[in-house]
Design a protein around this motif. Structure first.
Motif, PDB file in Angstrom:
ATOM      1  N   GLY A 164     -24.380  10.991  35.794  1.00 30.30           N
ATOM      2  CA  GLY A 164     -25.823  10.881  35.654  1.00 30.30           C
ATOM      3  C   GLY A 164     -26.186  10.451  34.249  1.00 30.30           C
ATOM      4  N   SER A 165     -27.422  10.698  33.857  1.00 34.72           N
ATOM      5  CA  SER A 165     -27.902  10.223  32.556  1.00 34.72           C
ATOM      6  C   SER A 165     -27.074  10.745  31.392  1.00 34.72           C
ATOM      7  N   LEU A 166     -26.809  12.048  31.353  1.00 32.73           N
ATOM      8  CA  LEU A 166     -26.048  12.640  30.247  1.00 32.73           C
ATOM      9  C   LEU A 166     -24.562  12.316  30.348  1.00 32.73           C
ATOM     10  N   GLY A 167     -24.034  12.392  31.564  1.00 29.46           N
ATOM     11  CA  GLY A 167     -22.609  12.115  31.762  1.00 29.46           C
ATOM     12  C   GLY A 167     -22.229  10.710  31.344  1.00 29.46           C
ATOM     13  N   LEU A 168     -23.114   9.745  31.590  1.00 30.42           N
ATOM     14  CA  LEU A 168     -22.848   8.358  31.197  1.00 30.42           C
ATOM     15  C   LEU A 168     -22.829   8.214  29.682  1.00 30.42           C
ATOM     16  N   VAL A 169     -23.811   8.819  29.012  1.00 30.42           N
ATOM     17  CA  VAL A 169     -23.857   8.736  27.543  1.00 30.42           C
ATOM     18  C   VAL A 169     -22.624   9.389  26.934  1.00 30.42           C
ATOM     19  N   ALA A 170     -22.301  10.593  27.397  1.00 35.74           N
ATOM     20  CA  ALA A 170     -21.140  11.306  26.862  1.00 35.74           C
ATOM     21  C   ALA A 170     -19.859  10.514  27.098  1.00 35.74           C
ATOM     22  N   SER A 171     -19.697   9.980  28.297  1.00 37.65           N
ATOM     23  CA  SER A 171     -18.487   9.217  28.634  1.00 37.65           C
ATOM     24  C   SER A 171     -18.362   7.961  27.787  1.00 37.65           C
ATOM     25  N   ALA A 172     -19.488   7.265  27.594  1.00 32.48           N
ATOM     26  CA  ALA A 172     -19.457   6.043  26.798  1.00 32.48           C
ATOM     27  C   ALA A 172     -19.070   6.318  25.357  1.00 32.48           C
ATOM     28  N   ILE A 173     -19.625   7.377  24.793  1.00 33.54           N
ATOM     29  CA  ILE A 173     -19.300   7.722  23.399  1.00 33.54           C
ATOM     30  C   ILE A 173     -17.833   8.106  23.275  1.00 33.54           C
TER      31      ILE A 173
ATOM     32  N   ILE B 173     -19.602   1.214  31.558  1.00 32.00           N
ATOM     33  CA  ILE B 173     -20.849   1.950  31.320  1.00 32.00           C
ATOM     34  C   ILE B 173     -21.648   1.234  30.241  1.00 32.00           C
ATOM     35  N   LYS B 174     -22.945   1.102  30.490  1.00 35.26           N
ATOM     36  CA  LYS B 174     -23.837   0.489  29.508  1.00 35.26           C
ATOM     37  C   LYS B 174     -24.867   1.525  29.063  1.00 35.26           C
ATOM     38  N   ILE B 175     -24.986   1.690  27.740  1.00 34.15           N
ATOM     39  CA  ILE B 175     -25.970   2.599  27.162  1.00 34.15           C
ATOM     40  C   ILE B 175     -26.985   1.770  26.379  1.00 34.15           C
ATOM     41  N   THR B 176     -28.257   2.040  26.617  1.00 33.55           N
ATOM     42  CA  THR B 176     -29.327   1.349  25.901  1.00 33.55           C
ATOM     43  C   THR B 176     -30.216   2.377  25.201  1.00 33.55           C
TER      44      THR B 176
ATOM     45  N   LYS C 247     -31.691   4.357  22.198  1.00 36.12           N
ATOM     46  CA  LYS C 247     -31.380   4.760  20.826  1.00 36.12           C
ATOM     47  C   LYS C 247     -29.926   4.478  20.447  1.00 36.12           C
ATOM     48  N   LEU C 248     -29.135   4.024  21.411  1.00 36.07           N
ATOM     49  CA  LEU C 248     -27.734   3.694  21.170  1.00 36.07           C
ATOM     50  C   LEU C 248     -27.353   2.542  22.084  1.00 36.07           C
ATOM     51  N   GLU C 249     -26.625   1.575  21.549  1.00 33.97           N
ATOM     52  CA  GLU C 249     -26.184   0.428  22.350  1.00 33.97           C
ATOM     53  C   GLU C 249     -24.667   0.465  22.486  1.00 33.97           C
ATOM     54  N   LEU C 250     -24.188   0.620  23.719  1.00 32.41           N
ATOM     55  CA  LEU C 250     -22.758   0.652  23.986  1.00 32.41           C
ATOM     56  C   LEU C 250     -22.484  -0.011  25.333  1.00 32.41           C
ATOM     57  N   ASN C 251     -21.322  -0.612  25.446  1.00 31.06           N
ATOM     58  CA  ASN C 251     -20.864  -1.130  26.733  1.00 31.06           C
ATOM     59  C   ASN C 251     -19.349  -0.983  26.748  1.00 31.06           C
ATOM     60  N   VAL C 252     -18.859  -0.005  27.511  1.00 33.78           N
ATOM     61  CA  VAL C 252     -17.434   0.339  27.453  1.00 33.78           C
ATOM     62  C   VAL C 252     -16.848   0.529  28.850  1.00 33.78           C
TER      63      VAL C 252
ATOM     64  N   ARG D 177     -31.189   7.848  33.335  1.00 34.65           N
ATOM     65  CA  ARG D 177     -30.317   6.913  34.052  1.00 34.65           C
ATOM     66  C   ARG D 177     -31.163   5.804  34.656  1.00 34.65           C
ATOM     67  N   LEU D 178     -30.829   4.571  34.310  1.00 40.94           N
ATOM     68  CA  LEU D 178     -31.602   3.426  34.781  1.00 40.94           C
ATOM     69  C   LEU D 178     -31.034   2.828  36.061  1.00 40.94           C
ATOM     70  N   ASN D 179     -29.723   2.957  36.219  1.00 43.05           N
ATOM     71  CA  ASN D 179     -29.046   2.404  37.395  1.00 43.05           C
ATOM     72  C   ASN D 179     -27.634   2.962  37.417  1.00 43.05           C
ATOM     73  N   TYR D 180     -26.862   2.645  38.434  1.00 43.55           N
ATOM     74  CA  TYR D 180     -25.469   3.070  38.433  1.00 43.55           C
ATOM     75  C   TYR D 180     -24.790   2.539  37.173  1.00 43.55           C
ATOM     76  N   GLY D 181     -24.207   3.445  36.391  1.00 45.09           N
ATOM     77  CA  GLY D 181     -23.465   3.038  35.203  1.00 45.09           C
ATOM     78  C   GLY D 181     -24.316   2.660  34.013  1.00 45.09           C
ATOM     79  N   VAL D 182     -25.638   2.799  34.118  1.00 47.04           N
ATOM     80  CA  VAL D 182     -26.536   2.412  33.024  1.00 47.04           C
ATOM     81  C   VAL D 182     -27.453   3.587  32.671  1.00 47.04           C
ATOM     82  N   SER D 183     -27.464   3.954  31.391  1.00 49.46           N
ATOM     83  CA  SER D 183     -28.292   5.073  30.939  1.00 49.46           C
ATOM     84  C   SER D 183     -28.982   4.714  29.634  1.00 49.46           C
ATOM     85  N   GLU D 184     -30.222   5.148  29.503  1.00 48.58           N
ATOM     86  CA  GLU D 184     -30.981   4.941  28.269  1.00 48.58           C
ATOM     87  C   GLU D 184     -31.001   6.240  27.477  1.00 48.58           C
ATOM     88  N   LEU D 185     -30.444   6.220  26.273  1.00 48.74           N
ATOM     89  CA  LEU D 185     -30.500   7.388  25.394  1.00 48.74           C
ATOM     90  C   LEU D 185     -31.894   7.446  24.786  1.00 48.74           C
TER      91      LEU D 185
END
Length: 338
Positions: A9-18, A44-47, A49-54, A129-137
């Motif tokens: 979900g939203s938090l799990g995606l951010v944590a996983s990406a980091i 995973i794509k994070i948008t 406050k943080l930009e990541l794609n991993v 969470r914006l979509n599967y695999g995409v979360s906005e911090l």
């Protein structure tokens, strides 16, 4: 130690990406086949406050073959007992669960795997969470804080490993009074997540609006009164003593608390409640693990909680589509102020 994150979900995606960006070796587990496929294909794509794609290795929870020493449980609490049992079957003989879930979920975990194997991290930040695999911090990347504790109050080698992992994501505060740390997050969710869901807006906007802010203040007051009756010492969150700032027994203190509510939530002003995200998608939300918990605790200690009860009623009607998230719903609290 081998570990997994359960919940994309939203938090799990951010944590996983980091964690993946820091070359940590872990598995991401999810309950949704479309989510798993998307993450494995696109990463995973994070948008925000943080930009990541991993790239992250993601596995459907019914197809997990590994055993883990630590599982971070970040799923929604719908059918939570079933989820905890699934997670328990993925653990090594002495494996542990660290739940990031809202409310006071540690007892459910401890009832299944034991108090000595149960840990919790109250999360002091948010994402959408914006979509599967995409979360906005939506919280500042420099303020990703956790309050970490063990259910039995003891610190094992696994506790130290949990702290190490969380420190990669953000700042970790060890809580001896973990229930007090958990409870302050329950207050925040009961007030701001609830009104975000009821009004269909961000934390910052429902705090600025004077009518919804008035309800937020009443919800917080009920939560504090319940904590006092239950002898729960509410811990500060991110350096702010919620009880000292927002409890009141006279008109001046009530006025002061009303004025500072928007300032108190400023760091998380852009956050949109996960309950609102669920309702917008036509899903059930976690209201029974948030405001309903306050209502239940209030009944145990004979403290009335009419505002929290009304929150539960309104959000249940939003779930069934009898109501839509709207500021018009704030008027449904009017009778409680008489």
């Amino acid at each position: 130690m081998k570990y997994a994150i359960y919940g994309a979900g939203s938090l799990g995606l951010v944590a996983s990406a980091i964690l993946a960006s820091k070359n940590e070796d872990f598995i991401l587990i999810d309950r949704n086949i479309n989510s798993v496929k998307t993450i494995n294909e696109k990463g995973i794509k994070i948008t925000g406050k943080l930009e990541l794609n991993v790239k992250v290795n993601c596995v459907l929870d019914t197809e997990v073959k590994d055993k883990f020493d630590i599982i971070f449980l970040i799923t929604k609490q719908i059918n939570n007992l079933e989820t905890i049992k699934k997670a328990a079957n993925m653990l090594t003989a002495n494996g542990v669960i660290c739940t990031w879930q809202n409310g006071l979920p540690e007892k459910e975990v401890a009832d299944i795997i034991g108090e000595d194997r149960t840990y919790g991290a109250a999360v002091g930040w948010g994402a959408t969470r914006l979509n599967y695999g995409v979360s906005e911090l939506t919280s500042d990347e420099n303020n990703l804080v956790f309050s970490l504790g063990s259910y039995n109050g003891k610190q094992s080698d696994k506790f130290k490993e949990i702290k190490r992992i969380l420190n990669i994501i953000g700042d970790v505060q060890i809580e001896d009074n973990f229930i007090g740390a958990r409870y302050v997050k329950l207050i925040i969710n009961s007030a701001f997540s609830a009104m975000s869901t009821i009004c269909g807006d961000t934390f910052g906007n429902v705090a600025k609006n004077k009518k919804s802010r008035k309800v937020i203040q009443a919800i917080i007051k009920e939560c504090i009164d319940v904590a006092k009756a239950k002898n729960i010492k509410v811990e500060p969150i991110q350096g702010k003593d919620v009880v000292k700032l927002l409890d009141y027994h006279n008109k001046l203190k009530k006025w002061f608390g009303f004025i500072i509510i928007p300032l108190a939530i400023k760091k998380h002003a852009l956050l949109k409640a996960s309950m609102l995200q669920d309702i917008e998608k036509g899903h059930l939300c976690e209201i029974d693990s948030i405001n309903q918990v306050v209502v239940n605790l209030g009944k145990e200690c004979n403290v009335l909680t009419p505002f929290n009860s009304k929150v539960v009623t309104i959000i249940k009607k939003e779930e069934s589509q009898e109501l839509k998230p709207s500021y018009a719903n704030v008027d449904l609290f009017a009778e409680l102020f008489k």
